[in-house]
Design a protein around this motif. Sequence first.
Motif, PDB file in Angstrom:
ATOM      1  N   LEU A  29       1.088  -1.036  -0.149  1.00 39.59           N
ATOM      2  CA  LEU A  29      -0.027   0.042  -0.085  1.00 39.59           C
ATOM      3  C   LEU A  29       1.160   1.352  -0.416  1.00 39.59           C
ATOM      4  O   LEU A  29       1.847   1.419   0.791  1.00 39.59           O
ATOM      5  CB  LEU A  29      -0.978  -0.347   1.983  1.00 39.59           C
ATOM      6  N   THR A  30       0.934   1.967  -1.452  1.00 43.01           N
ATOM      7  CA  THR A  30       1.012   3.119  -1.353  1.00 43.01           C
ATOM      8  C   THR A  30       0.388   4.510  -0.914  1.00 43.01           C
ATOM      9  O   THR A  30      -0.750   4.937  -1.867  1.00 43.01           O
ATOM     10  CB  THR A  30       2.365   3.447  -1.930  1.00 43.01           C
ATOM     11  N   LEU A  31       0.424   5.702   0.172  1.00 43.59           N
ATOM     12  CA  LEU A  31      -0.497   6.624   0.245  1.00 43.59           C
ATOM     13  C   LEU A  31       0.577   7.933  -0.585  1.00 43.59           C
ATOM     14  O   LEU A  31       2.034   8.234  -0.135  1.00 43.59           O
ATOM     15  CB  LEU A  31      -0.680   6.975   1.505  1.00 43.59           C
ATOM     16  N   VAL A  32       0.300   8.595  -1.323  1.00 44.81           N
ATOM     17  CA  VAL A  32       0.723   9.453  -2.372  1.00 44.81           C
ATOM     18  C   VAL A  32      -0.503  10.921  -1.612  1.00 44.81           C
ATOM     19  O   VAL A  32      -1.458  10.885  -1.731  1.00 44.81           O
ATOM     20  CB  VAL A  32       0.733   9.637  -3.385  1.00 44.81           C
ATOM     21  N   ALA A  33       0.823  11.768  -1.288  1.00 44.28           N
ATOM     22  CA  ALA A  33       0.292  13.317  -1.039  1.00 44.28           C
ATOM     23  C   ALA A  33       1.144  14.266  -1.337  1.00 44.28           C
ATOM     24  O   ALA A  33       1.901  14.395  -1.587  1.00 44.28           O
ATOM     25  CB  ALA A  33      -0.419  13.341   0.536  1.00 44.28           C
ATOM     26  N   ASN A  34       0.849  15.158  -1.311  1.00 43.29           N
ATOM     27  CA  ASN A  34       2.033  16.636  -1.294  1.00 43.29           C
ATOM     28  C   ASN A  34       1.750  17.653  -0.195  1.00 43.29           C
ATOM     29  O   ASN A  34       2.078  18.326   0.238  1.00 43.29           O
ATOM     30  CB  ASN A  34       1.027  17.853  -1.939  1.00 43.29           C
ATOM     31  N   GLN A  35       1.352  16.069   1.325  1.00 41.08           N
ATOM     32  CA  GLN A  35       2.175  16.670   2.362  1.00 41.08           C
ATOM     33  C   GLN A  35       2.091  15.189   3.080  1.00 41.08           C
ATOM     34  O   GLN A  35       2.199  14.147   2.445  1.00 41.08           O
ATOM     35  CB  GLN A  35       1.222  17.397   3.163  1.00 41.08           C
ATOM     36  N   ALA A  36       3.153  15.407   4.391  1.00 42.33           N
ATOM     37  CA  ALA A  36       3.508  14.290   4.733  1.00 42.33           C
ATOM     38  C   ALA A  36       1.980  13.820   5.448  1.00 42.33           C
ATOM     39  O   ALA A  36       1.104  14.843   6.164  1.00 42.33           O
ATOM     40  CB  ALA A  36       4.714  14.451   6.502  1.00 42.33           C
ATOM     41  N   LEU A  37       2.442  12.544   5.650  1.00 44.82           N
ATOM     42  CA  LEU A  37       1.380  11.764   6.499  1.00 44.82           C
ATOM     43  C   LEU A  37       1.648  10.900   7.542  1.00 44.82           C
ATOM     44  O   LEU A  37       2.403  10.298   7.171  1.00 44.82           O
ATOM     45  CB  LEU A  37       0.547  10.902   5.324  1.00 44.82           C
ATOM     46  N   GLY A  38       1.065  10.590   8.348  1.00 43.88           N
ATOM     47  CA  GLY A  38       1.112   9.403   9.428  1.00 43.88           C
ATOM     48  C   GLY A  38       0.847   8.216   9.008  1.00 43.88           C
ATOM     49  O   GLY A  38      -0.820   8.773   8.804  1.00 43.88           O
ATOM     50  N   THR A  39       1.843   7.507   9.514  1.00 39.24           N
ATOM     51  CA  THR A  39       1.504   6.113   8.972  1.00 39.24           C
ATOM     52  C   THR A  39       1.475   4.649  10.193  1.00 39.24           C
ATOM     53  O   THR A  39       2.339   4.727  10.652  1.00 39.24           O
ATOM     54  CB  THR A  39       1.846   5.361   7.640  1.00 39.24           C
ATOM     55  N   PRO A  40       0.972   3.356   9.957  1.00 42.20           N
ATOM     56  CA  PRO A  40       1.526   3.179  11.517  1.00 42.20           C
ATOM     57  C   PRO A  40       2.607   2.218  11.038  1.00 42.20           C
ATOM     58  O   PRO A  40       3.167   1.936   9.115  1.00 42.20           O
ATOM     59  CB  PRO A  40       0.718   1.609  11.468  1.00 42.20           C
ATOM     60  N   SER A  41       3.246   2.187  11.690  1.00 40.77           N
ATOM     61  CA  SER A  41       4.523   1.186  11.149  1.00 40.77           C
ATOM     62  C   SER A  41       4.372  -0.597  11.054  1.00 40.77           C
ATOM     63  O   SER A  41       3.908  -1.164  11.184  1.00 40.77           O
ATOM     64  CB  SER A  41       5.299   1.526  12.065  1.00 40.77           C
TER      65      SER A  41
END
Length: 150
Positions: A29-41
């Motif tokens: 799973l890859t989240l693409v965004a123009n800002q930093a995102l918090g994701t689980p490790s």
Amino acid sequence: MKVWVDADACPVVIKEILFRAADRTGVQLTLVANQALGTPSSPNINTLQVPRGFDVADDEIVKRLDAGDLVITGDIPLAAEVIAKGGHALSPRGEMHTKENIGARLNMRDFLDTMRSSGVEMGGGPAAFSQCDKQTFANELDRFLTKFGP
């Protein structure tokens, strides 16, 4: 098969469903965004931060997409590009975009955009994201991953 998320406009509850699915199934799973995102490790969850700008995230997803990948997006033009490249597109409300329905959805989007730009009041906008939308998305994602997942 990988899952790409147009993450700037993706509801948090949908991201949480995706995080659990990635860990449960092992899909990347890859989240693409123009800002930093918090994701689980997790070894299955990645983020890709792109510069700000019109369609920069969309363009990056299309560039990296392989045929058979799934893209989570509410953006109809991006969904059309994904389908044209051999990918699958699922909206955060659980609507699977297909070769059969994407043309009509693009036409309706363009028509409404033309109406708005010509000054016609189009009242409202989309309904608030609901529990039903969340469940519909989760069910459609499970069906897809069962059929095409790792």
